[in-house]
Write a protein that holds these residues in place. Structure first.
Motif, PDB file in Angstrom:
ATOM      1  N   ASP A  46       0.845  -1.189   0.000  1.00 38.06           N
ATOM      2  CA  ASP A  46       0.000   0.000   0.000  1.00 38.06           C
ATOM      3  C   ASP A  46       0.880   1.239   0.000  1.00 38.06           C
ATOM      4  O   ASP A  46       1.717   1.413   0.885  1.00 38.06           O
ATOM      5  CB  ASP A  46      -0.909   0.022   1.227  1.00 38.06           C
ATOM      6  N   VAL A  47       0.711   2.065  -1.006  1.00 39.67           N
ATOM      7  CA  VAL A  47       1.449   3.326  -1.082  1.00 39.67           C
ATOM      8  C   VAL A  47       0.456   4.443  -1.367  1.00 39.67           C
ATOM      9  O   VAL A  47      -0.552   4.238  -2.049  1.00 39.67           O
ATOM     10  CB  VAL A  47       2.541   3.298  -2.192  1.00 39.67           C
ATOM     11  N   PRO A  48       0.727   5.626  -0.847  1.00 35.11           N
ATOM     12  CA  PRO A  48      -0.198   6.731  -1.113  1.00 35.11           C
ATOM     13  C   PRO A  48      -0.108   7.186  -2.559  1.00 35.11           C
ATOM     14  O   PRO A  48       0.960   7.107  -3.174  1.00 35.11           O
ATOM     15  CB  PRO A  48       0.289   7.832  -0.164  1.00 35.11           C
ATOM     16  N   LEU A  49      -1.220   7.650  -3.107  1.00 35.42           N
ATOM     17  CA  LEU A  49      -1.232   8.193  -4.462  1.00 35.42           C
ATOM     18  C   LEU A  49      -0.685   9.610  -4.430  1.00 35.42           C
ATOM     19  O   LEU A  49      -0.997  10.392  -3.532  1.00 35.42           O
ATOM     20  CB  LEU A  49      -2.647   8.191  -5.029  1.00 35.42           C
ATOM     21  N   LEU A  50       0.160   9.936  -5.395  1.00 32.91           N
ATOM     22  CA  LEU A  50       0.756  11.261  -5.482  1.00 32.91           C
ATOM     23  C   LEU A  50       0.421  11.881  -6.827  1.00 32.91           C
ATOM     24  O   LEU A  50       0.296  11.190  -7.825  1.00 32.91           O
ATOM     25  CB  LEU A  50       2.286  11.164  -5.362  1.00 32.91           C
ATOM     26  N   SER A  51       0.317  13.185  -6.844  1.00 32.44           N
ATOM     27  CA  SER A  51       0.158  13.861  -8.127  1.00 32.44           C
ATOM     28  C   SER A  51       1.550  14.160  -8.673  1.00 32.44           C
ATOM     29  O   SER A  51       2.539  14.157  -7.930  1.00 32.44           O
ATOM     30  CB  SER A  51      -0.643  15.154  -7.956  1.00 32.44           C
ATOM     31  N   MET A  52       1.660  14.440  -9.931  1.00 30.00           N
ATOM     32  CA  MET A  52       2.954  14.756 -10.546  1.00 30.00           C
ATOM     33  C   MET A  52       3.569  15.993  -9.902  1.00 30.00           C
ATOM     34  O   MET A  52       4.782  16.121  -9.824  1.00 30.00           O
ATOM     35  CB  MET A  52       2.794  14.961 -12.055  1.00 30.00           C
ATOM     36  N   ASP A  53       2.738  16.899  -9.397  1.00 27.38           N
ATOM     37  CA  ASP A  53       3.240  18.106  -8.748  1.00 27.38           C
ATOM     38  C   ASP A  53       3.960  17.798  -7.428  1.00 27.38           C
ATOM     39  O   ASP A  53       4.764  18.593  -6.955  1.00 27.38           O
ATOM     40  CB  ASP A  53       2.097  19.086  -8.474  1.00 27.38           C
ATOM     41  N   ASP A  54       3.661  16.641  -6.837  1.00 23.54           N
ATOM     42  CA  ASP A  54       4.275  16.260  -5.568  1.00 23.54           C
ATOM     43  C   ASP A  54       5.640  15.596  -5.743  1.00 23.54           C
ATOM     44  O   ASP A  54       6.329  15.344  -4.761  1.00 23.54           O
ATOM     45  CB  ASP A  54       3.375  15.290  -4.802  1.00 23.54           C
ATOM     46  N   LEU A  55       6.019  15.291  -6.982  1.00 26.35           N
ATOM     47  CA  LEU A  55       7.248  14.548  -7.237  1.00 26.35           C
ATOM     48  C   LEU A  55       8.414  15.471  -7.547  1.00 26.35           C
ATOM     49  O   LEU A  55       8.247  16.511  -8.170  1.00 26.35           O
ATOM     50  CB  LEU A  55       7.036  13.584  -8.408  1.00 26.35           C
ATOM     51  N   GLU A  56       9.589  15.046  -7.112  1.00 27.72           N
ATOM     52  CA  GLU A  56      10.826  15.750  -7.439  1.00 27.72           C
ATOM     53  C   GLU A  56      11.794  14.736  -8.040  1.00 27.72           C
ATOM     54  O   GLU A  56      11.858  13.603  -7.589  1.00 27.72           O
ATOM     55  CB  GLU A  56      11.470  16.335  -6.181  1.00 27.72           C
ATOM     56  N   ARG A  57      12.533  15.163  -9.038  1.00 31.74           N
ATOM     57  CA  ARG A  57      13.526  14.278  -9.638  1.00 31.74           C
ATOM     58  C   ARG A  57      14.871  14.562  -8.981  1.00 31.74           C
ATOM     59  O   ARG A  57      15.357  15.677  -8.992  1.00 31.74           O
ATOM     60  CB  ARG A  57      13.619  14.506 -11.150  1.00 31.74           C
ATOM     61  N   GLY A  58      15.457  13.530  -8.393  1.00 29.44           N
ATOM     62  CA  GLY A  58      16.749  13.658  -7.731  1.00 29.44           C
ATOM     63  C   GLY A  58      17.875  13.257  -8.665  1.00 29.44           C
ATOM     64  O   GLY A  58      17.742  13.270  -9.887  1.00 29.44           O
ATOM     65  N   GLU A  59      18.976  12.843  -8.067  1.00 26.69           N
ATOM     66  CA  GLU A  59      20.153  12.459  -8.846  1.00 26.69           C
ATOM     67  C   GLU A  59      19.876  11.221  -9.699  1.00 26.69           C
ATOM     68  O   GLU A  59      19.023  10.405  -9.370  1.00 26.69           O
ATOM     69  CB  GLU A  59      21.337  12.188  -7.925  1.00 26.69           C
ATOM     70  N   GLN A  60      20.576  11.119 -10.796  1.00 29.15           N
ATOM     71  CA  GLN A  60      20.420   9.975 -11.689  1.00 29.15           C
ATOM     72  C   GLN A  60      21.075   8.756 -11.054  1.00 29.15           C
ATOM     73  O   GLN A  60      22.220   8.802 -10.624  1.00 29.15           O
ATOM     74  CB  GLN A  60      21.065  10.270 -13.045  1.00 29.15           C
ATOM     75  N   LEU A  61      20.319   7.650 -10.980  1.00 23.78           N
ATOM     76  CA  LEU A  61      20.824   6.411 -10.403  1.00 23.78           C
ATOM     77  C   LEU A  61      21.383   5.483 -11.466  1.00 23.78           C
ATOM     78  O   LEU A  61      22.268   4.686 -11.191  1.00 23.78           O
ATOM     79  CB  LEU A  61      19.708   5.680  -9.644  1.00 23.78           C
ATOM     80  N   GLY A  62      20.837   5.545 -12.649  1.00 18.70           N
ATOM     81  CA  GLY A  62      21.286   4.646 -13.709  1.00 18.70           C
ATOM     82  C   GLY A  62      20.715   5.042 -15.043  1.00 18.70           C
ATOM     83  O   GLY A  62      19.783   5.840 -15.138  1.00 18.70           O
ATOM     84  N   LYS A  63      21.305   4.475 -16.091  1.00 16.32           N
ATOM     85  CA  LYS A  63      20.868   4.763 -17.450  1.00 16.32           C
ATOM     86  C   LYS A  63      21.126   3.517 -18.293  1.00 16.32           C
ATOM     87  O   LYS A  63      22.177   2.907 -18.164  1.00 16.32           O
ATOM     88  CB  LYS A  63      21.654   5.955 -18.003  1.00 16.32           C
ATOM     89  N   GLY A  64      20.166   3.150 -19.092  1.00 12.63           N
ATOM     90  CA  GLY A  64      20.328   1.970 -19.930  1.00 12.63           C
ATOM     91  C   GLY A  64      19.402   2.020 -21.119  1.00 12.63           C
ATOM     92  O   GLY A  64      18.791   3.060 -21.410  1.00 12.63           O
ATOM     93  N   ALA A  65      19.272   0.894 -21.786  1.00 13.09           N
ATOM     94  CA  ALA A  65      18.456   0.814 -22.991  1.00 13.09           C
ATOM     95  C   ALA A  65      16.992   1.127 -22.712  1.00 13.09           C
ATOM     96  O   ALA A  65      16.290   1.644 -23.561  1.00 13.09           O
ATOM     97  CB  ALA A  65      18.581  -0.571 -23.607  1.00 13.09           C
ATOM     98  N   SER A  66      16.535   0.845 -21.477  1.00 10.56           N
ATOM     99  CA  SER A  66      15.138   1.084 -21.161  1.00 10.56           C
ATOM    100  C   SER A  66      14.872   2.481 -20.621  1.00 10.56           C
ATOM    101  O   SER A  66      13.743   2.830 -20.338  1.00 10.56           O
ATOM    102  CB  SER A  66      14.651   0.039 -20.140  1.00 10.56           C
ATOM    103  N   GLY A  67      15.898   3.289 -20.501  1.00  8.60           N
ATOM    104  CA  GLY A  67      15.703   4.668 -20.054  1.00  8.60           C
ATOM    105  C   GLY A  67      16.600   5.026 -18.899  1.00  8.60           C
ATOM    106  O   GLY A  67      17.587   4.366 -18.620  1.00  8.60           O
ATOM    107  N   GLU A  68      16.219   6.097 -18.215  1.00 16.73           N
ATOM    108  CA  GLU A  68      16.997   6.617 -17.097  1.00 16.73           C
ATOM    109  C   GLU A  68      16.230   6.406 -15.796  1.00 16.73           C
ATOM    110  O   GLU A  68      15.004   6.441 -15.791  1.00 16.73           O
ATOM    111  CB  GLU A  68      17.265   8.103 -17.278  1.00 16.73           C
ATOM    112  N   VAL A  69      16.960   6.210 -14.705  1.00 17.96           N
ATOM    113  CA  VAL A  69      16.366   6.039 -13.396  1.00 17.96           C
ATOM    114  C   VAL A  69      16.910   7.140 -12.495  1.00 17.96           C
ATOM    115  O   VAL A  69      18.115   7.331 -12.412  1.00 17.96           O
ATOM    116  CB  VAL A  69      16.703   4.653 -12.790  1.00 17.96           C
ATOM    117  N   PHE A  70      15.974   7.864 -11.845  1.00 14.54           N
ATOM    118  CA  PHE A  70      16.361   8.958 -10.979  1.00 14.54           C
ATOM    119  C   PHE A  70      15.873   8.684  -9.569  1.00 14.54           C
ATOM    120  O   PHE A  70      14.892   7.991  -9.357  1.00 14.54           O
ATOM    121  CB  PHE A  70      15.744  10.280 -11.463  1.00 14.54           C
ATOM    122  N   LYS A  71      16.564   9.260  -8.622  1.00 10.07           N
ATOM    123  CA  LYS A  71      16.189   9.134  -7.221  1.00 10.07           C
ATOM    124  C   LYS A  71      14.967   9.980  -6.955  1.00 10.07           C
ATOM    125  O   LYS A  71      14.752  10.994  -7.533  1.00 10.07           O
ATOM    126  CB  LYS A  71      17.348   9.595  -6.342  1.00 10.07           C
TER     127      LYS A  71
END
Length: 101
Positions: A76-101
């Protein structure tokens, strides 16, 4: 197999274990509370410790190519709106895209 002592690695942030013919993941991996990214793709996993999905910093887990049995565990996780999200440092990058903290 992964050693149970892996849980001692409290500062471990990323673990890449794809294509290692793993059949199990020790529950102690969930003690690595700094983990942000876990790659377990293309192993022989039929189940995961449910506590793994409760890691407080986990942003990405790759499981494709495993014969996982039954339904995926839910958390169970709370629902968040896109306005509530922040993109942190990049954790990884590959063929499927980028992953951010």
């Amino acid at each position: 197999a992964l050693p149970r002592t892996i849980g001692h690695l409290k500062r471990l942030k990323k673990i890449m274990l794809a294509q290692n013919e793993l059949r199990t993941v020790p529950e102690e991996l969930a003690e690595c509370t700094s983990l942000e990214l876990i790659r377990l793709s293309n192993n022989h996993l039929r189940c995961l410790p449910p506590t793994l999905l409760l890691l407080p910093n986990l942003a990405w887990i790759a499981l494709a190519g495993n014969p996982l049995a039954g339904a995926a565990p839910t958390v169970d996780v709370p629902l968040l709106s896109m306005d509530d999200l922040e993109r942190g440092e990049q954790l990884g990058k590959g063929a499927s895209g980028e992953v951010f903290k």
